[in-house]
Design an enzyme around this catalytic site. Structure first.
Site, mmCIF file in Angstrom:
data_model
loop_
_atom_site.group_PDB
_atom_site.id
_atom_site.type_symbol
_atom_site.label_atom_id
_atom_site.label_comp_id
_atom_site.label_asym_id
_atom_site.label_seq_id
_atom_site.Cartn_x
_atom_site.Cartn_y
_atom_site.Cartn_z
ATOM 1 N N ASP A 1 2.904 2.503 2.575
ATOM 2 C CA ASP A 1 3.402 2.802 3.750
ATOM 3 C C ASP A 1 3.154 2.004 5.089
ATOM 4 O O ASP A 1 2.237 1.209 4.882
ATOM 5 C CB ASP A 1 2.618 4.246 4.159
ATOM 6 C CG ASP A 1 1.317 4.400 3.703
ATOM 7 O OD1 ASP A 1 0.553 3.450 3.634
ATOM 8 O OD2 ASP A 1 0.695 5.493 3.483
ATOM 9 N N CYS B 1 -2.697 8.813 6.292
ATOM 10 C CA CYS B 1 -1.405 8.719 7.008
ATOM 11 C C CYS B 1 -1.706 9.015 8.536
ATOM 12 O O CYS B 1 -0.982 8.372 9.257
ATOM 13 C CB CYS B 1 -0.557 9.776 6.328
ATOM 14 S SG CYS B 1 0.022 9.601 4.608
ATOM 15 N N CYS C 1 5.241 8.341 2.341
ATOM 16 C CA CYS C 1 5.569 9.537 1.804
ATOM 17 C C CYS C 1 5.782 10.510 2.810
ATOM 18 O O CYS C 1 5.945 10.095 4.006
ATOM 19 C CB CYS C 1 4.119 9.980 1.022
ATOM 20 S SG CYS C 1 2.605 10.276 2.007
ATOM 21 N N CYS D 1 1.032 -1.126 0.071
ATOM 22 C CA CYS D 1 0.073 -0.125 -0.036
ATOM 23 C C CYS D 1 0.880 1.268 0.091
ATOM 24 O O CYS D 1 0.296 2.384 -0.102
ATOM 25 C CB CYS D 1 -0.799 0.038 1.237
ATOM 26 S SG CYS D 1 -2.049 -1.399 1.392
#
Lengths: 421, 132
Positions: free
Chosen positions: B39, B106, B63, B37
């Site tokens: 992360d 995130c 990221c 995915c």
């Protein structure tokens, strides 16, 4: 040799008060217009502004002469007749016109199209659209090196197949498909062969006769020409017929209505002419720069993987996976380099590159990829600088990566049960 | 695509990068996300005998927003009790870092990472049920 025009926009990089432009290494996305091309275009904005389709006066004639010269320059680069060149707004329109145009014209006899899973979105999306109109489309997988398997292609062609559309060079991984072999195969089976040459035109030798190409899409801004102009080669013998997408005054022999943008046509012609003269030297220069960059990076970083075949590849392209470092996170660490990422996070879809997935690159590695494109104005010092910055950023981010840590401890991350989110 | 000043600050100067000994009974480890995915976060907390988080470390594959989210929560959890740390919400993280909608996941992952680390610590101390 011309130099890059003076930058007018300046950007500050963090930690420095000096205005500095990022190093441009994204030549597969677009190219700066060559100053020689701009120079050729200039008279056709103000002074020689005539409508090239005005048949009754001097203003029209001089514009028509310029457009026809450009048409010849484009044709010469691919061994075509100038009457086989149709100007369009760019390769996206050319691909739409070629695929939908052929499919719709011959739909009473044939209804099957063959293309690759790694084609540009404008080819794939046109095909999807045609499926809704009732056409059948085969999206062929590619081999691990990104190349089409000719035996697989041969076996999917049927009596109902009207068109095979295979790109010359891929926009992400730069691999060059065996056009001559595909052309021969198609001609023998009475199937039209269209090739999207947006990335290949002006970069590698192309010959529509030797390669038995029936339709070829061409872009201006990938070869140091202006944006907003492209062309479609449409073979006359044996004749290829198309249903046009744009209706109107019947310009471009009825294939594409609308007044031709004279300055843009002149720009595409001039860019093609320069490419024809300088292709050999430019290829040698780019191979040297690419090799220098690749060695510089891989000699200092372990676990860097090349995506796509190295031999059959555009001279200015590299696509690398930096294992254990996510692509967008990496791009943020190299803000003074303009490169492109195959990672999910740069797109709205959150899916990693479908081209890399089609090669069988695992999703985790697809997330770590960068496309690095070198071009006419790239210098050796830019290449060295870029390599240093990438090595630095990857090293730092690997120190922060839990996956890198696990790999160092000998843990196989593919064996872990990850929770999807 | 512009990052907020705070995301850039955490990305360029990440706080508390590193690892604690996962076999230490005083350490709780949370590993969330998936490489496929794009992360993965590893968040570790060191808990004092009186139940206060005295240290936190992270490592993140992802990221800039993922790195910033995990860096931020290591700052936030320090000095908190386990129960206090467990109340940190992804919305607070997203708001503090001014994350755009496409990066909200995130902050969700960072919240999951704290919860996973607390859960791991509690499991080590036979408090698994209390955590639920």
């Amino acid at each position: 040799m011309a130099t890059v025009p003076q930058a007018t926009v300046v950007k500050k990089t963090s930690g420095s008060n000096l205005p500095k432009r990022p190093v441009y290494l994204d030549y597969q996305a677009t190219t700066p217009t060559d100053p020689r091309v701009v120079e050729a275009m200039m008279p056709y904005f103000v002074e020689k502004f005539g409508n090239p389709h005005s048949r009754n006066h001097e203003h029209g004639w001089e514009a028509e002469e310029a457009v026809e010269k450009a048409r010849k320059q484009v044709a010469e680069l691919i061994g075509a007749d100038e009457r086989e060149i149709v100007f369009t707004s760019g390769a996206t329109e050319s691909n739409n016109l070629a695929i939908a145009g052929v499919a719709r014209f011959y739909k009473d006899r044939k209804d099957h199209i063959v293309t690759l899973q790694t084609e540009h979105k404008c080819v794939l999306d046109t095909c999807r659209h045609l499926e809704m109109e009732g056409f059948k489309v085969t999206y062929l997988p590619v081999k691990k090196d990104g190349l089409v398997d000719l035996d697989v292609l041969r076996n999917v062609i049927t009596d109902k197949t009207v068109l095979v559309s295979v790109m010359a060079a891929n926009n992400e991984i730069g691999v060059i498909q065996p056009l001559k072999e595909i052309g021969e195969l198609c001609r023998a089976r009475g199937v039209f062969f269209h090739t999207d040459c947006a990335q290949a035109f002006g970069k590698i030798p192309l010959d529509v006769e030797a390669m038995k190409i029936d339709l070829m899409s061409i872009s201006g801004h990938k070869i140091y020409g202006p944006k907003g102009i492209g062309a479609l080669f449409v073979r006359r013998k044996p004749r290829v017929r198309l249903v046009p997408l744009i209706h109107g005054g019947g310009q471009e022999r009825g294939f594409r209505s609308g007044t031709l943008p004279t300055p843009l046509c002149v720009g595409l012609g001039a860019a093609a002419e320069i490419a024809r003269r300088e292709m050999a030297d430019e290829t040698a220069k780019l191979l040297k720069l690419r090799d220098r960059f690749y060695k510089s990076v891989t000699s200092r970083l372990p676990e860097v993987y090349l995506n796509g075949d190295m031999e059959h590849r555009l001279p200015g392209n590299l696509n690398l996976s930096f294992a254990y470092v996510e692509g967008e996170g990496l791009m943020m660490g190299i803000k003074d380099l303009s490169v492109s990422s195959g990672s999910a996070c740069t797109s709205a879809s959150l899916e990693p590159s479908y081209v890399l997935r089609a090669l069988g690159v695992t999703e985790d590695l697809a997330h770590t990829s960068l496309r690095i494109g070198f071009g006419r104005f790239t210098t050796e010092s830019e290449v060295d600088y870029a390599a240093d910055r990438i090595v630095e950023a990857v090293t730092k981010l690997r120190q922060m990566s839990p996956l890198w840590e696990m790999a160092q401890e000998g843990i196989d991350i593919t064996k872990i049960q990850w929770a999807a989110h | 695509m512009a990052y907020s000043e705070k995301v850039i600050d955490h990305y360029e100067h990440p706080r508390n990068v590193g690892s604690l000994d996962k076999n230490d009974p005083g350490v709780g480890t949370g590993l969330v996300g998936a490489p496929a995915c794009g992360d993965v976060m590893k968040l570790q907390i060191k808990v004092s005998p009186d139940g206060i988080i005295e240290d936190a470390k992270f490592k993140t594959f992802g990221c800039g927003s993922a790195i910033a989210s995990s860096s931020l929560v290591t700052e936030w959890v320090k000095g908190k009790t386990l129960d206090e740390a467990a109340t940190i919400k992804n919305t607070e993280i997203a708001q503090h870092l001014a994350l755009p909608p496409v990066k909200i996941h995130c902050s969700v992952l960072a919240e999951d990472a704290i919860k996973a680390a607390i859960g791991d610590y509690r499991a080590k101390h036979g408090q698994a049920k209390a955590a639920e």
